[in-house]
Write a protein that holds these residues in place. Structure first.
Motif, mmCIF file in Angstrom:
data_model
loop_
_atom_site.group_PDB
_atom_site.id
_atom_site.type_symbol
_atom_site.label_atom_id
_atom_site.label_comp_id
_atom_site.label_asym_id
_atom_site.label_seq_id
_atom_site.Cartn_x
_atom_site.Cartn_y
_atom_site.Cartn_z
ATOM 1 N N SER A 41 0.811 -1.217 0.000
ATOM 2 C CA SER A 41 0.000 0.000 0.000
ATOM 3 C C SER A 41 0.847 1.273 0.000
ATOM 4 O O SER A 41 0.328 2.356 0.223
ATOM 5 C CB SER A 41 -0.938 0.004 1.206
ATOM 6 N N ALA A 42 2.143 1.142 -0.253
ATOM 7 C CA ALA A 42 3.039 2.304 -0.231
ATOM 8 C C ALA A 42 2.660 3.307 -1.321
ATOM 9 O O ALA A 42 2.239 2.935 -2.415
ATOM 10 C CB ALA A 42 4.476 1.849 -0.415
ATOM 11 N N GLN A 43 2.840 4.586 -1.002
ATOM 12 C CA GLN A 43 2.508 5.665 -1.924
ATOM 13 C C GLN A 43 3.686 5.958 -2.846
ATOM 14 O O GLN A 43 4.758 5.366 -2.735
ATOM 15 C CB GLN A 43 2.132 6.916 -1.120
ATOM 16 N N LYS A 44 3.491 6.914 -3.757
ATOM 17 C CA LYS A 44 4.497 7.143 -4.796
ATOM 18 C C LYS A 44 5.830 7.670 -4.273
ATOM 19 O O LYS A 44 6.858 7.398 -4.882
ATOM 20 C CB LYS A 44 3.944 8.051 -5.893
ATOM 21 N N ASN A 45 5.856 8.382 -3.152
ATOM 22 C CA ASN A 45 7.143 8.827 -2.610
ATOM 23 C C ASN A 45 8.000 7.637 -2.183
ATOM 24 O O ASN A 45 9.203 7.619 -2.398
ATOM 25 C CB ASN A 45 6.932 9.765 -1.420
ATOM 26 N N THR A 46 7.370 6.648 -1.592
ATOM 27 C CA THR A 46 8.089 5.434 -1.197
ATOM 28 C C THR A 46 8.545 4.673 -2.431
ATOM 29 O O THR A 46 9.664 4.154 -2.476
ATOM 30 C CB THR A 46 7.190 4.546 -0.318
ATOM 31 N N LYS A 74 6.137 1.589 6.203
ATOM 32 C CA LYS A 74 5.886 1.270 4.799
ATOM 33 C C LYS A 74 7.110 0.716 4.082
ATOM 34 O O LYS A 74 7.001 0.094 3.042
ATOM 35 C CB LYS A 74 5.390 2.512 4.050
#
Length: 95
Positions: A41-46, A74
């Motif tokens: 479920s990590a977002q685009k920064n990750t 994350k």
């Protein structure tokens, strides 16, 4: 997946100082790194941070915060080769 063993290895890594927790710390980390584990479920920064480590072994898992016992975790990196190999093997067996 043998969740208890994975939790144990990650806990040992954390206590021994082999665990890098969080995107900001990983982004600025320039030493040896063997394994990166990130939450699905990590977002685009990750995901941008993961891109800079294409040459390393990268594994995505569900509920990383539950596995690491760290709230809202994350992404983690492991800088010990033996621990990385053991955790990677256990995660791949569980797929």
């Amino acid at each position: 997946m043998n969740l208890d063993k994975i939790k144990g290895y990650i806990n040992i890594s954390r206590k021994a100082g082999y665990l890098i927790i969080g995107g900001e710390k990983l982004k600025n980390y320039r030493k040896k790194l063997y394994l990166i584990i990130y939450d699905e479920s990590a977002q685009k920064n990750t995901l941008k941070i993961i891109e800079q480590y294409k040459d390393k072994e990268i594994i995505s898992v569900k509920n990383l915060d539950e596995i690491t016992s760290i709230n809202n975790c994350k992404i983690i990196g492991i800088k010990n080769k033996m621990m990385s190999e053991s955790i990677s093997k256990l995660l791949k067996e569980g797929e």
